[in-house]
Design an enzyme around this catalytic site. Structure first.
Site, PDB file in Angstrom:
ATOM      1  N   HIS A 139       6.746  -5.197 -28.133  1.00 53.05           N
ATOM      2  CA  HIS A 139       6.868  -6.048 -26.957  1.00 53.05           C
ATOM      3  C   HIS A 139       5.528  -6.744 -26.747  1.00 53.05           C
ATOM      4  CE1 HIS A 139       7.992  -7.506 -23.045  1.00 53.05           C
ATOM      5  NE2 HIS A 139       6.961  -6.891 -22.477  1.00 53.05           N
ATOM      6  N   GLY A 154       0.706  -5.750 -23.319  1.00 53.12           N
ATOM      7  CA  GLY A 154       0.443  -5.351 -21.944  1.00 53.12           C
ATOM      8  C   GLY A 154       1.745  -5.019 -21.251  1.00 53.12           C
ATOM      9  N   SER A 155       1.640  -4.405 -20.096  1.00 52.37           N
ATOM     10  CA  SER A 155       2.833  -3.997 -19.365  1.00 52.37           C
ATOM     11  C   SER A 155       3.610  -5.213 -18.877  1.00 52.37           C
ATOM     12  CB  SER A 155       2.446  -3.104 -18.183  1.00 52.37           C
ATOM     13  OG  SER A 155       1.577  -3.799 -17.309  1.00 52.37           O
ATOM     14  N   SER A 156       4.870  -5.012 -18.551  1.00 47.44           N
ATOM     15  CA  SER A 156       5.728  -6.093 -18.087  1.00 47.44           C
ATOM     16  C   SER A 156       5.189  -6.681 -16.784  1.00 47.44           C
ATOM     17  CB  SER A 156       7.147  -5.569 -17.875  1.00 47.44           C
ATOM     18  OG  SER A 156       7.999  -6.598 -17.439  1.00 47.44           O
ATOM     19  N   GLY A 157       5.126  -8.016 -16.714  1.00 47.80           N
ATOM     20  CA  GLY A 157       4.664  -8.684 -15.511  1.00 47.80           C
ATOM     21  C   GLY A 157       3.173  -8.892 -15.416  1.00 47.80           C
ATOM     22  N   VAL A 158       2.408  -8.510 -16.431  1.00 45.48           N
ATOM     23  CA  VAL A 158       0.944  -8.625 -16.370  1.00 45.48           C
ATOM     24  C   VAL A 158       0.485 -10.064 -16.595  1.00 45.48           C
ATOM     25  CG1 VAL A 158       0.380  -8.235 -18.807  1.00 45.48           C
ATOM     26  CG2 VAL A 158      -1.170  -7.381 -17.019  1.00 45.48           C
ATOM     27  N   GLY A 159       1.381 -10.912 -17.160  1.00 48.79           N
ATOM     28  CA  GLY A 159       1.028 -12.319 -17.349  1.00 48.79           C
ATOM     29  C   GLY A 159       0.925 -12.774 -18.788  1.00 48.79           C
ATOM     30  N   LYS A 160       1.573 -12.082 -19.707  1.00 40.92           N
ATOM     31  CA  LYS A 160       1.485 -12.431 -21.134  1.00 40.92           C
ATOM     32  C   LYS A 160       2.091 -13.813 -21.409  1.00 40.92           C
ATOM     33  CE  LYS A 160       3.728  -8.768 -22.510  1.00 40.92           C
ATOM     34  NZ  LYS A 160       3.934  -8.139 -21.196  1.00 40.92           N
ATOM     35  N   ASP A 178       7.848 -12.211 -26.031  1.00 40.76           N
ATOM     36  CA  ASP A 178       8.633 -11.052 -25.590  1.00 40.76           C
ATOM     37  C   ASP A 178       8.802 -10.003 -26.687  1.00 40.76           C
ATOM     38  OD1 ASP A 178      10.069  -9.717 -23.476  1.00 40.76           O
ATOM     39  OD2 ASP A 178      11.870 -10.050 -24.674  1.00 40.76           O
ATOM     40  N   GLU A 203       9.705 -17.256 -21.932  1.00 39.53           N
ATOM     41  CA  GLU A 203      10.270 -16.914 -20.629  1.00 39.53           C
ATOM     42  C   GLU A 203       9.162 -16.886 -19.576  1.00 39.53           C
ATOM     43  OE1 GLU A 203      12.326 -13.219 -18.174  1.00 39.53           O
ATOM     44  OE2 GLU A 203      11.805 -12.973 -20.288  1.00 39.53           O
ATOM     45  N   ARG A 244     -18.975  -4.219 -21.735  1.00 41.50           N
ATOM     46  CA  ARG A 244     -19.646  -5.433 -21.274  1.00 41.50           C
ATOM     47  C   ARG A 244     -20.490  -6.095 -22.363  1.00 41.50           C
ATOM     48  NH1 ARG A 244     -22.330  -4.471 -15.470  1.00 41.50           N
ATOM     49  NH2 ARG A 244     -22.527  -6.736 -15.707  1.00 41.50           N
TER      50      ARG A 244
END
Length: 312
Positions: A139, A154-160, A178, A203, A244
């Site tokens: 994913h 990254g997790s769903s909804g993080v902005g990929k 996706d 999407e 950093r």
């Protein structure tokens, strides 16, 4: 891993089936190795790789023609086994009747082609290595940024997907959104592509499905790309210490390959597209031998040593 049969090879390389179609069994091809049975034509079958495609060229067939009729029939019967996926004759060489008869008995497909032996062997190997390579699906989003295949996870909804859209607007090319299908080729090379159903689609929450190629043109997409760098987007955690300097090296294991990975924290106000774009450029510089983090570390060490020397 996709299943490949001789029927698929026949369609891909426009091979001509020369034996009885009703007797043929299209068995799975399990290896990309190609065999040229020269020793077998001489009668040595001790280590005969029966599960490989057997490729017969001028060398093998000119030797075959010098054999007696009895030996010719024996060689072809031993060449055709229930494990043999296919026998191919190159350069338009006439197929001996003994081969047709032996192949029909056990259902081995026999093909003919005008392609030269060496070229056909190379094309078959490349095709089979691609089709038989180990595969998985992740994913994420795959983008071609300055020639570097960047896998964004990254997790769903993080902005990929939103980040991918911004990158496409900046002139980079979308490979998959996706779901990314990844195959592992030789020497740990990872190649990603989009499933056929969602190819060139993106999407965006609030907008829905958009066709990137239709909106931004054919130059905004590509069908597949070698993956060079992984970037994991995660929500900013105040308690976590993020790198950093860029000296830490982290990896994402995909199949049997370790992919270099960076973790980028996400919070309002951060321009993720620019950060990922610069990460890809910096990755290219590192491959060229220019490492800004190491240069800074060396300068810092030098300054500290000079300071200690002055104090002494």
């Amino acid at each position: 891993m996709a299943e490949v049969t001789a029927e698929g090879l026949m369609e891909e390389f426009q091979l001509t089936l020369v034996n009885d179609e009703e007797s043929v069994t299209f068995r799975p091809i399990t290896t990309s190795d190609i065999s040229r049975p020269g020793m077998e034509m001489a009668g040595y079958f001790t280590y005969y790789p029966a599960k490989r495609i057997q490729l017969l060229g001028k060398t093998e067939m000119s030797f075959y023609e010098q054999l007696s009729t009895e030996d010719q029939q024996d060689r072809m019967k031993r060449l055709c086994t229930y494990d043999t996926p296919a026998i191919i004759l190159s350069r338009g060489i006439d197929v001996p009747e003994a081969l047709k008869e032996a192949a029909n008995e056990v259902g081995v497909p026999v093909f003919s082609t005008q392609i030269s032996t060496t070229r056909l062997s190379s094309k078959l190997t490349i095709f089979l290595e691609s089709k038989l390579a180990p595969m998985t699906a992740l994913h994420g989003v795959l983008i071609d940024i300055y020639g570097i295949g960047v896998l964004i996870t990254g997790s769903s909804g993080v902005g990929k997907s939103e980040t991918a859209l911004d990158l496409v607007r900046r002139g980079h090319r979308l490979v998959a959104d996706d779901s990314v299908e990844i195959r592992q080729e030789q020497d740990g090379v990872l190649v990603g592509k989009a499933p056929e159903l969602i190819r060139h689609l993106l999407e965006i929450r609030g907008l829905g499905i958009i066709n990137v190629m239709t909106l931004f043109g054919a130059g905004s997409v590509r069908n597949e790309k070698r993956i060079g760098l992984g970037i994991d987007l995660e929500a900013w955690d105040q308690k976590k210490q993020y790198d950093r300097l860029g000296l830490d090296e982290d990896y994402l294991q995909i199949l049997d390959t370790d992919l270099p990975k960076l973790t980028v924290p996400v919070r309002p106000g951060r321009n993720l597209a620019v950060i990922i774009e610069v990460a890809a450029m910096n990755f290219r510089l590192k491959r060229m031998g220019i490492n800004a983090a190491e240069q800074f570390s060396e300068r810092l060490t030098s300054v500290i040593e000079e300071s200690d020397h002055d104090n002494d």
